[in-house]
Design a protein around this motif. Structure first.
Motif, PDB file in Angstrom:
ATOM      1  N   MET A   1      32.586 -22.139  16.309  1.00  0.00           N
ATOM      2  CA  MET A   1      31.957 -23.566  16.602  1.00  0.00           C
ATOM      3  C   MET A   1      30.368 -23.763  16.096  1.00  0.00           C
ATOM      4  O   MET A   1      29.808 -22.888  16.555  1.00  0.00           O
ATOM      5  CB  MET A   1      32.323 -23.745  18.175  1.00  0.00           C
ATOM      6  CG  MET A   1      31.770 -25.349  18.759  1.00  0.00           C
ATOM      7  SD  MET A   1      32.457 -25.290  20.298  1.00  0.00           S
ATOM      8  CE  MET A   1      31.281 -26.860  20.574  1.00  0.00           C
ATOM      9  N   THR A   2      30.123 -24.714  15.334  1.00  0.00           N
ATOM     10  CA  THR A   2      28.782 -25.015  15.050  1.00  0.00           C
ATOM     11  C   THR A   2      27.928 -26.072  15.760  1.00  0.00           C
ATOM     12  O   THR A   2      28.707 -26.803  16.516  1.00  0.00           O
ATOM     13  CB  THR A   2      28.944 -25.744  13.635  1.00  0.00           C
ATOM     14  OG1 THR A   2      29.328 -26.705  13.574  1.00  0.00           O
ATOM     15  CG2 THR A   2      29.558 -24.855  12.396  1.00  0.00           C
ATOM     16  N   THR A   3      26.806 -25.720  15.889  1.00  0.00           N
ATOM     17  CA  THR A   3      25.867 -26.354  16.831  1.00  0.00           C
ATOM     18  C   THR A   3      24.818 -27.093  15.975  1.00  0.00           C
ATOM     19  O   THR A   3      24.928 -27.226  14.768  1.00  0.00           O
ATOM     20  CB  THR A   3      25.004 -25.676  17.811  1.00  0.00           C
ATOM     21  OG1 THR A   3      24.187 -24.632  16.942  1.00  0.00           O
ATOM     22  CG2 THR A   3      25.744 -24.826  18.609  1.00  0.00           C
ATOM     23  N   GLU A   4      24.164 -28.172  16.367  1.00  0.00           N
ATOM     24  CA  GLU A   4      23.206 -29.155  15.862  1.00  0.00           C
ATOM     25  C   GLU A   4      22.299 -28.087  15.376  1.00  0.00           C
ATOM     26  O   GLU A   4      21.803 -28.317  14.010  1.00  0.00           O
ATOM     27  CB  GLU A   4      22.736 -29.905  16.669  1.00  0.00           C
ATOM     28  CG  GLU A   4      23.378 -31.295  16.765  1.00  0.00           C
ATOM     29  CD  GLU A   4      22.551 -32.288  17.728  1.00  0.00           C
ATOM     30  OE1 GLU A   4      21.114 -32.475  17.550  1.00  0.00           O
ATOM     31  OE2 GLU A   4      23.167 -33.173  18.318  1.00  0.00           O
ATOM     32  N   LYS A   5      21.823 -26.884  15.828  1.00  0.00           N
ATOM     33  CA  LYS A   5      20.650 -26.140  15.379  1.00  0.00           C
ATOM     34  C   LYS A   5      21.156 -25.502  14.038  1.00  0.00           C
ATOM     35  O   LYS A   5      20.452 -25.340  13.064  1.00  0.00           O
ATOM     36  CB  LYS A   5      20.173 -25.119  16.304  1.00  0.00           C
ATOM     37  CG  LYS A   5      19.070 -24.446  15.953  1.00  0.00           C
ATOM     38  CD  LYS A   5      18.725 -23.787  17.119  1.00  0.00           C
ATOM     39  CE  LYS A   5      17.229 -23.085  16.861  1.00  0.00           C
ATOM     40  NZ  LYS A   5      16.758 -22.342  17.936  1.00  0.00           N
ATOM     41  N   LEU A   7      23.635 -26.664  12.074  1.00  0.00           N
ATOM     42  CA  LEU A   7      23.829 -27.760  10.953  1.00  0.00           C
ATOM     43  C   LEU A   7      22.378 -28.109  10.366  1.00  0.00           C
ATOM     44  O   LEU A   7      22.381 -28.585   9.368  1.00  0.00           O
ATOM     45  CB  LEU A   7      24.496 -28.964  11.399  1.00  0.00           C
ATOM     46  CG  LEU A   7      26.134 -28.468  11.709  1.00  0.00           C
ATOM     47  CD1 LEU A   7      26.830 -29.581  12.386  1.00  0.00           C
ATOM     48  CD2 LEU A   7      26.886 -27.821  10.520  1.00  0.00           C
ATOM     49  N   GLY A   8      21.254 -27.996  11.245  1.00  0.00           N
ATOM     50  CA  GLY A   8      20.023 -28.367  10.843  1.00  0.00           C
ATOM     51  C   GLY A   8      19.703 -29.813  11.359  1.00  0.00           C
ATOM     52  O   GLY A   8      20.263 -30.270  12.092  1.00  0.00           O
ATOM     53  N   ALA A  14      20.144 -35.381   5.986  1.00  0.00           N
ATOM     54  CA  ALA A  14      20.125 -36.644   5.118  1.00  0.00           C
ATOM     55  C   ALA A  14      19.803 -36.075   3.721  1.00  0.00           C
ATOM     56  O   ALA A  14      20.277 -36.684   2.792  1.00  0.00           O
ATOM     57  CB  ALA A  14      18.991 -37.477   5.663  1.00  0.00           C
ATOM     58  N   CYS A  15      19.065 -34.903   3.606  1.00  0.00           N
ATOM     59  CA  CYS A  15      18.600 -34.635   2.141  1.00  0.00           C
ATOM     60  C   CYS A  15      19.999 -34.116   1.736  1.00  0.00           C
ATOM     61  O   CYS A  15      20.202 -34.242   0.436  1.00  0.00           O
ATOM     62  CB  CYS A  15      17.589 -33.623   2.217  1.00  0.00           C
ATOM     63  SG  CYS A  15      15.956 -34.091   2.557  1.00  0.00           S
ATOM     64  N   ARG A  16      20.866 -33.541   2.318  1.00  0.00           N
ATOM     65  CA  ARG A  16      21.958 -32.886   1.718  1.00  0.00           C
ATOM     66  C   ARG A  16      23.072 -34.207   1.520  1.00  0.00           C
ATOM     67  O   ARG A  16      23.728 -34.071   0.337  1.00  0.00           O
ATOM     68  CB  ARG A  16      22.581 -31.768   2.606  1.00  0.00           C
ATOM     69  CG  ARG A  16      21.870 -30.478   2.755  1.00  0.00           C
ATOM     70  CD  ARG A  16      22.873 -29.517   3.285  1.00  0.00           C
ATOM     71  NE  ARG A  16      23.070 -29.534   4.812  1.00  0.00           N
ATOM     72  CZ  ARG A  16      22.107 -29.041   5.611  1.00  0.00           C
ATOM     73  NH1 ARG A  16      21.176 -28.638   5.550  1.00  0.00           N
ATOM     74  NH2 ARG A  16      22.647 -29.139   6.919  1.00  0.00           N
ATOM     75  N   ALA A  17      22.956 -35.019   2.107  1.00  0.00           N
ATOM     76  CA  ALA A  17      23.771 -36.216   1.815  1.00  0.00           C
ATOM     77  C   ALA A  17      23.119 -36.895   0.669  1.00  0.00           C
ATOM     78  O   ALA A  17      24.149 -37.386   0.003  1.00  0.00           O
ATOM     79  CB  ALA A  17      23.636 -37.061   3.116  1.00  0.00           C
ATOM     80  N   LEU A  28      25.881 -36.859  10.368  1.00  0.00           N
ATOM     81  CA  LEU A  28      24.781 -37.791  10.844  1.00  0.00           C
ATOM     82  C   LEU A  28      25.725 -39.066  11.647  1.00  0.00           C
ATOM     83  O   LEU A  28      25.339 -39.232  12.682  1.00  0.00           O
ATOM     84  CB  LEU A  28      24.010 -38.411   9.678  1.00  0.00           C
ATOM     85  CG  LEU A  28      23.192 -37.361   9.302  1.00  0.00           C
ATOM     86  CD1 LEU A  28      22.668 -37.717   7.805  1.00  0.00           C
ATOM     87  CD2 LEU A  28      22.190 -37.104  10.234  1.00  0.00           C
ATOM     88  N   VAL A  29      26.711 -39.468  11.119  1.00  0.00           N
ATOM     89  CA  VAL A  29      27.674 -40.532  11.760  1.00  0.00           C
ATOM     90  C   VAL A  29      27.928 -40.171  13.098  1.00  0.00           C
ATOM     91  O   VAL A  29      27.771 -40.831  14.163  1.00  0.00           O
ATOM     92  CB  VAL A  29      28.761 -41.003  10.904  1.00  0.00           C
ATOM     93  CG1 VAL A  29      29.589 -42.088  11.902  1.00  0.00           C
ATOM     94  CG2 VAL A  29      28.183 -41.543   9.582  1.00  0.00           C
ATOM     95  N   TYR A  30      28.503 -38.738  13.164  1.00  0.00           N
ATOM     96  CA  TYR A  30      28.823 -38.117  14.460  1.00  0.00           C
ATOM     97  C   TYR A  30      27.745 -38.238  15.590  1.00  0.00           C
ATOM     98  O   TYR A  30      27.933 -38.702  16.714  1.00  0.00           O
ATOM     99  CB  TYR A  30      29.400 -36.886  14.177  1.00  0.00           C
ATOM    100  CG  TYR A  30      29.806 -35.955  15.599  1.00  0.00           C
ATOM    101  CD1 TYR A  30      30.983 -36.604  16.041  1.00  0.00           C
ATOM    102  CD2 TYR A  30      28.862 -35.079  15.925  1.00  0.00           C
ATOM    103  CE1 TYR A  30      31.154 -35.626  17.279  1.00  0.00           C
ATOM    104  CE2 TYR A  30      29.329 -34.393  17.229  1.00  0.00           C
ATOM    105  CZ  TYR A  30      30.610 -34.818  17.838  1.00  0.00           C
ATOM    106  OH  TYR A  30      30.763 -34.102  19.074  1.00  0.00           O
ATOM    107  N   ARG A  31      26.529 -37.811  15.043  1.00  0.00           N
ATOM    108  CA  ARG A  31      25.515 -37.642  15.961  1.00  0.00           C
ATOM    109  C   ARG A  31      24.951 -39.197  16.485  1.00  0.00           C
ATOM    110  O   ARG A  31      24.589 -39.050  17.691  1.00  0.00           O
ATOM    111  CB  ARG A  31      24.287 -36.877  15.170  1.00  0.00           C
ATOM    112  CG  ARG A  31      24.395 -35.565  14.991  1.00  0.00           C
ATOM    113  CD  ARG A  31      23.223 -34.666  14.260  1.00  0.00           C
ATOM    114  NE  ARG A  31      23.617 -33.616  14.003  1.00  0.00           N
ATOM    115  CZ  ARG A  31      22.550 -32.758  13.481  1.00  0.00           C
ATOM    116  NH1 ARG A  31      21.277 -33.097  13.405  1.00  0.00           N
ATOM    117  NH2 ARG A  31      22.836 -31.262  13.219  1.00  0.00           N
TER     118      ARG A  31
END
Length: 97
Positions: A1-5, A7-8, A14-17, A28-31
């Motif tokens: 399970m990944t956390t916000e931390k 994922l960055g 946004a830069c990766r997007a 980002l949509v999920y957040r």
């Protein structure tokens, strides 16, 4: 399970997007989807309108990702888009009556 931390930050996502990573924009949509919806719902007449404006805001954000400056807050940028979409919605409703 990944956390916000793991994922960055929002700005890093946004830069990766901007570089073409669809999964980063999905995160980002999920957040932000629920927060943007609540923000928009305060100025819309009903939940259906709020959902439509929320969707319009995310579509606009996606289309304008290249304009996002990662040195600034992603949240501020996104909520500015959402606020402007609310204004657009009010103008269109007003002119239709």
């Amino acid at each position: 399970m990944t956390t916000e931390k793991q994922l960055g930050s929002d700005e890093a996502l946004a830069c990766r997007a901007q570089a073409g990573c669809a999964a980063s924009f999905e995160e980002l949509v999920y957040r932000y989807e629920a927060r943007v919806f609540r923000f928009v719902a305060n100025s819309c007449r009903n939940a259906s309108d709020a959902q439509e404006v929320t969707q319009d805001a995310f579509v606009a954000a996606f289309r304008n990702l290249a304009k996002f400056d990662a040195r600034r807050s992603f949240a501020t940028w996104l909520f500015t888009i959402a606020r402007r979409k609310c204004i657009d919605r009010h103008r269109s409703v007003r002119s239709a009556t």
